[in-house]
Design a protein around this motif. Structure first.
Motif, PDB file in Angstrom:
ATOM      1  N   LEU A   1       0.691  -1.181  -0.154  1.00  0.00           N
ATOM      2  CA  LEU A   1       0.064  -0.040   0.023  1.00  0.00           C
ATOM      3  C   LEU A   1       0.827   1.272   0.010  1.00  0.00           C
ATOM      4  CD1 LEU A   1      -2.782  -1.092   2.589  1.00  0.00           C
ATOM      5  CD2 LEU A   1      -2.772  -1.348   0.123  1.00  0.00           C
ATOM      6  N   VAL A   2       1.947   1.156   0.726  1.00  0.00           N
ATOM      7  CA  VAL A   2       2.961   2.351   0.677  1.00  0.00           C
ATOM      8  C   VAL A   2       3.405   2.486  -0.784  1.00  0.00           C
ATOM      9  CG1 VAL A   2       4.935   2.971   1.565  1.00  0.00           C
ATOM     10  CG2 VAL A   2       3.747   2.113   3.075  1.00  0.00           C
TER      11      VAL A   2
ATOM     12  N   ALA B   1       8.813   9.318   2.535  1.00  0.00           N
ATOM     13  CA  ALA B   1       8.562  10.032   3.915  1.00  0.00           C
ATOM     14  C   ALA B   1       7.637   9.293   4.971  1.00  0.00           C
ATOM     15  CB  ALA B   1       7.831  11.354   3.660  1.00  0.00           C
ATOM     16  N   LEU B   2       6.607   8.588   4.470  1.00  0.00           N
ATOM     17  CA  LEU B   2       5.889   7.467   5.313  1.00  0.00           C
ATOM     18  C   LEU B   2       6.623   6.499   6.003  1.00  0.00           C
ATOM     19  CD1 LEU B   2       2.202   7.957   3.899  1.00  0.00           C
ATOM     20  CD2 LEU B   2       3.366   9.392   5.561  1.00  0.00           C
TER      21      LEU B   2
ATOM     22  N   ALA C   1       7.022   6.009   9.857  1.00  0.00           N
ATOM     23  CA  ALA C   1       6.582   4.689  10.418  1.00  0.00           C
ATOM     24  C   ALA C   1       7.841   4.234  11.461  1.00  0.00           C
ATOM     25  CB  ALA C   1       6.075   3.651   9.727  1.00  0.00           C
ATOM     26  N   GLY C   2       8.856   4.310  11.099  1.00  0.00           N
ATOM     27  CA  GLY C   2       9.819   3.864  11.723  1.00  0.00           C
ATOM     28  C   GLY C   2       9.946   4.815  13.165  1.00  0.00           C
ATOM     29  N   ASP C   3       9.765   5.987  13.123  1.00  0.00           N
ATOM     30  CA  ASP C   3       9.940   6.807  14.291  1.00  0.00           C
ATOM     31  C   ASP C   3       8.705   6.456  15.072  1.00  0.00           C
ATOM     32  OD1 ASP C   3      10.859   9.468  15.386  1.00  0.00           O
ATOM     33  OD2 ASP C   3       8.595   9.730  15.147  1.00  0.00           O
ATOM     34  N   LEU C   4       7.668   6.159  14.435  1.00  0.00           N
ATOM     35  CA  LEU C   4       6.267   5.783  15.429  1.00  0.00           C
ATOM     36  C   LEU C   4       6.795   4.398  16.321  1.00  0.00           C
ATOM     37  CD1 LEU C   4       3.453   5.871  16.630  1.00  0.00           C
ATOM     38  CD2 LEU C   4       2.698   4.649  14.377  1.00  0.00           C
TER      39      LEU C   4
ATOM     40  N   ASP D   1       7.899  18.476   0.245  1.00  0.00           N
ATOM     41  CA  ASP D   1       7.990  19.536  -0.438  1.00  0.00           C
ATOM     42  C   ASP D   1       7.270  20.716   0.139  1.00  0.00           C
ATOM     43  OD1 ASP D   1       9.333  18.528  -2.672  1.00  0.00           O
ATOM     44  OD2 ASP D   1       7.783  17.821  -3.569  1.00  0.00           O
ATOM     45  N   GLY D   2       7.297  20.857   1.409  1.00  0.00           N
ATOM     46  CA  GLY D   2       6.560  21.636   2.362  1.00  0.00           C
ATOM     47  C   GLY D   2       5.208  21.558   2.762  1.00  0.00           C
ATOM     48  N   LEU D   3       4.677  20.340   2.210  1.00  0.00           N
ATOM     49  CA  LEU D   3       3.287  20.080   2.536  1.00  0.00           C
ATOM     50  C   LEU D   3       2.979  18.972   3.102  1.00  0.00           C
ATOM     51  CD1 LEU D   3       1.704  20.738  -1.120  1.00  0.00           C
ATOM     52  CD2 LEU D   3       1.718  22.300   0.790  1.00  0.00           C
ATOM     53  N   PRO D   4       2.018  18.778   4.040  1.00  0.00           N
ATOM     54  CA  PRO D   4       1.944  17.639   5.165  1.00  0.00           C
ATOM     55  C   PRO D   4       1.315  16.529   4.301  1.00  0.00           C
ATOM     56  CG  PRO D   4       0.066  19.126   5.160  1.00  0.00           C
ATOM     57  CD  PRO D   4       0.997  19.843   4.281  1.00  0.00           C
ATOM     58  N   VAL D   5       1.910  15.220   4.914  1.00  0.00           N
ATOM     59  CA  VAL D   5       1.285  13.982   4.584  1.00  0.00           C
ATOM     60  C   VAL D   5       1.043  13.244   5.781  1.00  0.00           C
ATOM     61  CG1 VAL D   5       2.225  13.763   2.184  1.00  0.00           C
ATOM     62  CG2 VAL D   5       3.459  12.935   4.380  1.00  0.00           C
ATOM     63  N   GLY D   6      -0.087  12.589   5.969  1.00  0.00           N
ATOM     64  CA  GLY D   6      -0.537  11.825   7.069  1.00  0.00           C
ATOM     65  C   GLY D   6      -0.088  10.408   7.107  1.00  0.00           C
ATOM     66  N   LEU D   7      -0.152   9.699   8.180  1.00  0.00           N
ATOM     67  CA  LEU D   7       0.077   8.188   8.157  1.00  0.00           C
ATOM     68  C   LEU D   7      -0.892   7.695   8.875  1.00  0.00           C
ATOM     69  CD1 LEU D   7       2.186   5.796   7.910  1.00  0.00           C
ATOM     70  CD2 LEU D   7       2.857   6.389  10.415  1.00  0.00           C
ATOM     71  N   ALA D   8      -1.607   6.645   8.301  1.00  0.00           N
ATOM     72  CA  ALA D   8      -2.881   6.162   8.816  1.00  0.00           C
ATOM     73  C   ALA D   8      -2.582   4.768   9.627  1.00  0.00           C
ATOM     74  CB  ALA D   8      -3.783   5.897   7.515  1.00  0.00           C
TER      75      ALA D   8
END
Length: 536
Positions: free
Chosen positions: A343-344, A354-355, A359-362, A503-510
């Motif tokens: 899915l990634v 980035a995700l 995920a590793g940080d989480l 690129d300066g914009l947010p992305v989420g992790l579900a």
């Protein structure tokens, strides 16, 4: 001086005709006619049990903000003539729920004919009558300044009914949920004009009010909640604080914009195919789509009941978890993480990179082990995705097709096409798709076990521009739906946290969990406490 001396019989007939015009305009929510029937100037007054509004401009703002008046019938009309240019009319009224009321109006004749100078409305309290709202000139100014985000605002619009863990939390309610005393417009002005005010709050909203929260206002949505972009042909696209001209994401677009920009603490909305999770990702917010069926959908306008859920958005993970704790049962904690590599890989390459790091940080912050594996095969994914869209389209048409046919041309082109596609789903195709979804649900629930959180992108990209060509938006939508549909197929909870900047914009992790793992997922994100601040 007698009645005959002032032409009283003629005056009475004229005032009765003016009252009839007023009632017709009120029933149709004809704002231009209502403005014309109220006298201009700073001394015109309109009052009810909730508030007194003074000046023609303030009354006009009040009228636009409330989204129409409750339906009523005039059962008797009394007219008292004072002079040739002044009369009082008292109308006895009856609402469909049996509530009786009185409307007293002072009419004066000027160059523009008979106009209302003073009006007072009163009604008997119906069993479910809401507490009066508090609306200020600043609220009306906010509605005028930000009509793409807000339909109506109050200070508060609805007060809390008790105190509790959500004391002081302001809520932006998606224009899809019942707010007592207000109609549901579902992002379409024709539907808003036709709708009756809701008799009671949706149960989920009532729970929030009982926990101490208050309603700041009713916020916009994509038409009938059938979009992921957050744009609306009637009201425009709410602002995304991460950049001018970026979509907010839909269909919970108004609440998402309000929360992201700090004009509300909590965005209460719905998620059928990603309408909480996509705005969370695009706007750097936290969000939760709960387990399907764990919260009641009474008082919520449906889109596709097989997948519809009530969810919410916040700026911080702590509030996301507090709301989950107030509304939902507890659940066993998350004990392991799985990064769904298949899915990634569906996200844009920079987002995927980035995700993966997030995920590793989480995993490091939570102290949980994380494995990397595919969640499903490409063949399964395509089959389940196609079945999801088939059932969603057919159920959307079942919910709204009759109204759409009775009101041709009222929907924007993209939304209209989706409903048209849904109307073509045959009973055999629906039955086949429903069987595929049942198999998919069983398979997903077997793979997402208790205590496991599967990590994946909630959207395939950062927020695209509002001005992106329709073909490009269709690509974004299809790519994101392939990610968001899985929670719907499985009936599973999914929580989102802001994870990284691309690129300066947010992305989420579900984080996708087993049925009933809702508060475990929000607790996991509260421990991570990830925050991204938009540029000043």
């Amino acid at each position: 001086m007698t009645l005959a001396d002032v032409g009283g019989w003629e005056v009475e007939d004229e005032v009765r005709a003016a009252v009839a015009r007023y009632e017709a305009a009120l029933a149709a929510d004809d704002l231009a006619e209502l403005d014309a029937l109220f006298a201009p100037g700073s001394t015109t007054l309109r009052a009810d049990a909730g508030e007194v509004v003074v000046s023609h401009a303030a009354i006009s703002d009040f009228r636009r903000g409330r989204g129409g008046a409750p339906a009523r019938t005039v059962t008797a009309l009394h007219v008292i003539v004072h002079t040739a240019g002044l009369a009082t009319a008292v109308a006895e009224t009856l609402r469909p729920d049996g509530t009786r009321g009185l409307q007293t109006q002072v009419w004066e004749q000027g160059a523009a004919g008979w106009q209302v100078r003073v009006a007072h409305v009163s009604s008997g309290a119906a069993p479910s009558a809401p507490a009066p709202s508090t609306r200020t000139a600043a609220d009306a100014a906010l509605e005028r300044a930000d009509p793409a985000t807000w339909r109506v605002v109050g200070s508060p619009l609805v007060a809390p009914t008790s105190t509790g863990p959500l004391d002081g939390v302001s809520v932006a309610v998606k224009d899809l949920l019942d707010v007592a005393g207000h109609p549901v417009g579902a992002g379409n002005p024709v539907r808003l004009a036709q709708a009756e005010p809701s008799a009671a709050h949706a149960p989920v909203l009532a729970q929030l009010l009982a926990a101490g929260a208050h309603v700041r206002g009713i916020a916009r949505t994509d038409e009938l909640a059938y979009s992921l972009s957050g744009t609306n042909v009637h009201h425009g696209s709410p602002a995304n604080p991460w950049g001018a001209g970026l979509v907010v994401g839909g269909s919970t677009n108004g609440p998402a914009s309000a929360v992201a920009r700090g004009t509300a603490d909590l965005g209460l909305g719905t998620d059928t195919a990603g309408s909480i999770r996509v705005p969370a990702s695009y706007c750097g917010l936290h969000g939760l789509r709960p387990t399907h069926g764990v919260l009641p959908l009474d008082g919520v306008l449906p889109l596709a009941p097989a997948f519809d859920t009530v969810g919410w958005l916040t700026r911080d993970a702590g509030l996301l978890h507090r709301v989950a704790s107030a509304l939902l049962p507890g659940s066993a904690p998350i004990t392991s993480l799985v990064l769904a590599t298949d899915l990634v890989a569906l996200a844009d390459p920079a987002v995927a990179t980035a995700l993966t790091a997030a995920a590793g940080d989480l995993a490091a912050v939570s102290g949980l082990s994380m494995t990397r594996e595919d969640l499903l095969t490409p063949e399964e994914h395509e089959r389940w995705f196609t079945a999801f869209r088939t059932v969603q389209g057919a159920q959307a048409w079942a919910a709204h097709g009759a109204w759409i046919q009775a009101n041709p041309g009222v929907l924007g082109p993209g939304i209209a096409q989706r409903f048209a596609d849904g109307s073509l789903v045959s009973p055999d195709a629906l039955a086949e798709a429903t069987a595929v979804l049942a198999a998919g649900r069983a398979a997903l629930r077997a793979r997402v076990g208790e205590g496991t959180a599967v990590l994946l992108p909630p959207a395939s990209s950062t927020a695209p521009p509002v001005s992106a060509p329709a073909e490009r938006k269709a690509v974004y939508r299809a790519a994101t739906l392939r990610l968001t549909c899985l929670a719907g197929v499985g009936g599973l909870p999914s929580a989102v946290a802001p994870a990284a900047l691309v690129d300066g914009l947010p992305v989420g992790l579900a984080a996708l969990g087993a049925p009933g793992a809702d508060s475990a997922l929000t607790g996991l994100l509260a421990g991570w406490d990830r925050r991204l601040a938009p540029p000043a």
